[in-house]
Design a protein around this motif. Structure first.
Motif, mmCIF file in Angstrom:
data_model
loop_
_atom_site.group_PDB
_atom_site.id
_atom_site.type_symbol
_atom_site.label_atom_id
_atom_site.label_comp_id
_atom_site.label_asym_id
_atom_site.label_seq_id
_atom_site.Cartn_x
_atom_site.Cartn_y
_atom_site.Cartn_z
ATOM 1 N N SER A 118 0.834 -1.192 0.000
ATOM 2 C CA SER A 118 0.000 0.000 0.000
ATOM 3 C C SER A 118 0.870 1.243 0.000
ATOM 4 C CB SER A 118 -0.908 0.008 1.234
ATOM 5 O OG SER A 118 -1.697 -1.155 1.255
ATOM 6 N N PRO A 119 0.575 2.205 -0.848
ATOM 7 C CA PRO A 119 1.447 3.355 -0.982
ATOM 8 C C PRO A 119 1.497 4.283 0.222
ATOM 9 C CG PRO A 119 -0.510 3.616 -2.332
ATOM 10 C CD PRO A 119 -0.531 2.214 -1.812
ATOM 11 N N THR A 120 0.381 4.442 0.909
ATOM 12 C CA THR A 120 0.394 5.359 2.058
ATOM 13 C C THR A 120 -0.442 4.788 3.179
ATOM 14 O OG1 THR A 120 -1.543 6.591 1.308
ATOM 15 C CG2 THR A 120 0.616 7.390 0.569
ATOM 16 N N PRO A 121 -0.033 5.008 4.447
ATOM 17 C CA PRO A 121 -0.830 4.532 5.570
ATOM 18 C C PRO A 121 -2.014 5.427 5.873
ATOM 19 C CG PRO A 121 1.150 5.615 6.372
ATOM 20 C CD PRO A 121 1.239 5.593 4.875
ATOM 21 N N GLU A 122 -2.160 6.547 5.156
ATOM 22 C CA GLU A 122 -3.263 7.468 5.430
ATOM 23 C C GLU A 122 -4.538 7.092 4.688
ATOM 24 O OE1 GLU A 122 -0.228 8.477 4.386
ATOM 25 O OE2 GLU A 122 0.542 9.194 6.317
ATOM 26 N N GLN A 123 -4.470 6.099 3.814
ATOM 27 C CA GLN A 123 -5.647 5.723 3.059
ATOM 28 C C GLN A 123 -6.721 5.149 3.980
ATOM 29 O OE1 GLN A 123 -3.854 3.077 0.267
ATOM 30 N NE2 GLN A 123 -3.585 4.659 -1.287
ATOM 31 N N ASP A 248 20.174 -0.655 -2.226
ATOM 32 C CA ASP A 248 20.963 -0.204 -3.371
ATOM 33 C C ASP A 248 20.878 -1.190 -4.533
ATOM 34 O OD1 ASP A 248 21.753 2.089 -2.082
ATOM 35 O OD2 ASP A 248 23.719 1.329 -1.487
ATOM 36 N N LEU A 249 20.787 -2.479 -4.213
ATOM 37 C CA LEU A 249 20.714 -3.507 -5.251
ATOM 38 C C LEU A 249 19.290 -3.715 -5.768
ATOM 39 C CD1 LEU A 249 23.077 -6.155 -3.623
ATOM 40 C CD2 LEU A 249 23.567 -4.809 -5.673
ATOM 41 N N ALA A 250 18.311 -3.285 -5.005
ATOM 42 C CA ALA A 250 16.912 -3.581 -5.316
ATOM 43 C C ALA A 250 16.467 -3.145 -6.710
ATOM 44 C CB ALA A 250 16.000 -2.951 -4.259
ATOM 45 N N PRO A 251 16.843 -1.952 -7.193
ATOM 46 C CA PRO A 251 16.351 -1.544 -8.524
ATOM 47 C C PRO A 251 16.767 -2.483 -9.651
ATOM 48 C CG PRO A 251 17.210 0.348 -7.322
ATOM 49 C CD PRO A 251 17.592 -0.871 -6.537
ATOM 50 N N LEU A 255 13.304 -9.707 -7.725
ATOM 51 C CA LEU A 255 12.711 -10.073 -6.443
ATOM 52 C C LEU A 255 13.787 -9.979 -5.373
ATOM 53 C CD1 LEU A 255 10.226 -11.415 -4.919
ATOM 54 C CD2 LEU A 255 11.298 -13.624 -5.452
ATOM 55 N N LEU A 256 13.412 -9.439 -4.207
ATOM 56 C CA LEU A 256 14.299 -9.427 -3.042
ATOM 57 C C LEU A 256 13.810 -10.482 -2.059
ATOM 58 C CD1 LEU A 256 14.968 -5.700 -1.985
ATOM 59 C CD2 LEU A 256 16.619 -7.339 -2.884
ATOM 60 N N HIS A 281 10.345 -0.008 2.612
ATOM 61 C CA HIS A 281 11.050 0.907 1.708
ATOM 62 C C HIS A 281 11.466 0.327 0.361
ATOM 63 C CE1 HIS A 281 11.182 3.710 5.018
ATOM 64 N NE2 HIS A 281 11.853 2.851 5.765
ATOM 65 N N ALA A 282 11.468 -0.980 0.183
ATOM 66 C CA ALA A 282 11.973 -1.547 -1.076
ATOM 67 C C ALA A 282 11.064 -1.172 -2.244
ATOM 68 C CB ALA A 282 12.093 -3.056 -0.971
ATOM 69 N N PRO A 283 11.646 -0.830 -3.395
ATOM 70 C CA PRO A 283 10.843 -0.465 -4.567
ATOM 71 C C PRO A 283 10.404 -1.667 -5.404
ATOM 72 C CG PRO A 283 13.154 -0.145 -5.067
ATOM 73 C CD PRO A 283 13.090 -0.623 -3.632
ATOM 74 N N VAL A 284 10.829 -2.869 -5.022
ATOM 75 C CA VAL A 284 10.478 -4.078 -5.768
ATOM 76 C C VAL A 284 9.821 -5.078 -4.828
ATOM 77 C CG1 VAL A 284 12.350 -3.787 -7.422
ATOM 78 C CG2 VAL A 284 12.737 -5.149 -5.364
ATOM 79 N N THR A 285 9.287 -6.130 -5.406
ATOM 80 C CA THR A 285 8.609 -7.158 -4.623
ATOM 81 C C THR A 285 9.589 -7.833 -3.661
ATOM 82 O OG1 THR A 285 6.971 -7.537 -6.346
ATOM 83 C CG2 THR A 285 7.338 -9.336 -4.782
ATOM 84 N N VAL A 286 9.115 -8.048 -2.435
ATOM 85 C CA VAL A 286 9.944 -8.620 -1.363
ATOM 86 C C VAL A 286 9.305 -9.916 -0.879
ATOM 87 C CG1 VAL A 286 10.883 -8.284 0.960
ATOM 88 C CG2 VAL A 286 10.721 -6.343 -0.625
#
Length: 294
Positions: A118-123, A248-251, A255-256, A281-286
């Motif tokens: 989810s992008p934001t916890p305020e939703q 740093d490697l995530a982009p 998959l992480l 914080h990861a920009p890819v699937t974890v």
């Protein structure tokens, strides 16, 4: 696989929350179910305010309304799955209760649990990422926080964090298994920082500590190299904090993968804190994997 055929593996549980992230979550889970030749269980959990419990009329009315709304929500998710994979076997489950608890219970009979990032916890809806850490710590199967549909060309390696714990061994095993499904490689990463200390088992010289870290990394992956001889498995030793190294490697990763928790061989390497940071914080699937005995 056909809709009426027997499914040989445990299903993949998908957390459906009724937000714009559902399409990504369901798409990732659907693609993974195709790779694993298994089914999907679409799960929605809804917590009622504690004060509802004191008024049975309000509770019954709320549940009746919620049942109708959630039935529509789950039907939309099922229709999305069938549009992508018409033969996919799907089941739906709706339960009143805390999201984390419901998903953790569903995980007992699952091969994977997939939730959205989810992008934001305020939703207004309950962001599943806020409970992903809890589910990852308690679910007996791997937990995936999906940032993408998982159906791209898959040119990036799978990056797996290693710290010498049982949880990270399980993470390496999961990463190798995923590469078999996807036909890509694995990069096992151990991040370390020089320490001066009251750790008499460690030499003070950074060069000597680096050599120990390299040996630990080699030992952590040796078993899986033997078990998966056709999987390209690279070893990367990185000096620095584990979270920073993996982010740093995530982009460049498809998959992480990390362990849910575990005390590593080196001071400060606690994959539980790393997995929680990557979920946030990861920009890819974890994918977060528990070790045996945890």
């Amino acid at each position: 696989m056909t809709a009426g055929s027997a499914v040989p593996h445990r299903p993949i549980v998908v957390g459906v929350e009724g937000s714009e992230t559902d399409e990504t979550t369901v798409a990732w889970a659907t693609n993974e179910a195709v790779r694993r030749q298994t089914s999907l269980q679409l799960v929605h959990a809804q917590a009622l305010p504690s004060w509802f419990g004191r008024n049975h009329r309000l509770t019954d009315e709320a549940k009746e309304y919620a049942d109708a709304r959630v039935a529509e929500l789950l039907e939309q998710a099922r229709a999305y799955v069938n549009a992508r994979e018409p033969a996919m076997v799907t089941e739906s489950h709706h339960e009143f209760g805390a999201v984390a608890s419901v998903l953790s219970n569903a995980a007992r009979e699952a091969s994977l649990v997939v939730v959205g990032a989810s992008p934001t916890p305020e939703q207004k809806h309950t962001p599943l990422r806020s409970v992903a850490g809890h589910v990852a710590a308690h679910a007996p199967c791997p937990v995936v926080v999906a940032h993408d549909p998982g159906d791209g060309p898959g040119s990036g390696d799978i990056i797996v964090g290693v710290d010498g714990s049982r949880a990270s061994e399980a993470a390496v095993a999961f990463a190798c298994e995923e590469t078999v499904y996807r036909g890509i490689g694995v990069a096992a990463v151990l991040a370390w920082e020089p320490t001066v200390s009251g750790w008499p088992v460690l030499p003070d010289a950074p060069e000597a500590q680096r050599d120990l870290a390299a040996d630990a990394l080699a030992g952590a992956v040796a078993r899986w190299q033997d078990r998966y001889p056709t999987v390209p498995l690279e070893q990367r030793l990185v000096q620095g904090p584990p979270v920073r190294a993996l982010l740093d490697l995530a982009p460049h990763a498809s998959l992480l993968v990390v362990g849910s928790h575990g005390h590593g061989w080196f001071p400060g390497l606690l994959l539980g804190s790393v997995s929680n940071a990557l979920i946030r914080h990861a920009p890819v699937t974890v994918a977060v994997v528990r070790g045996s005995g945890h």
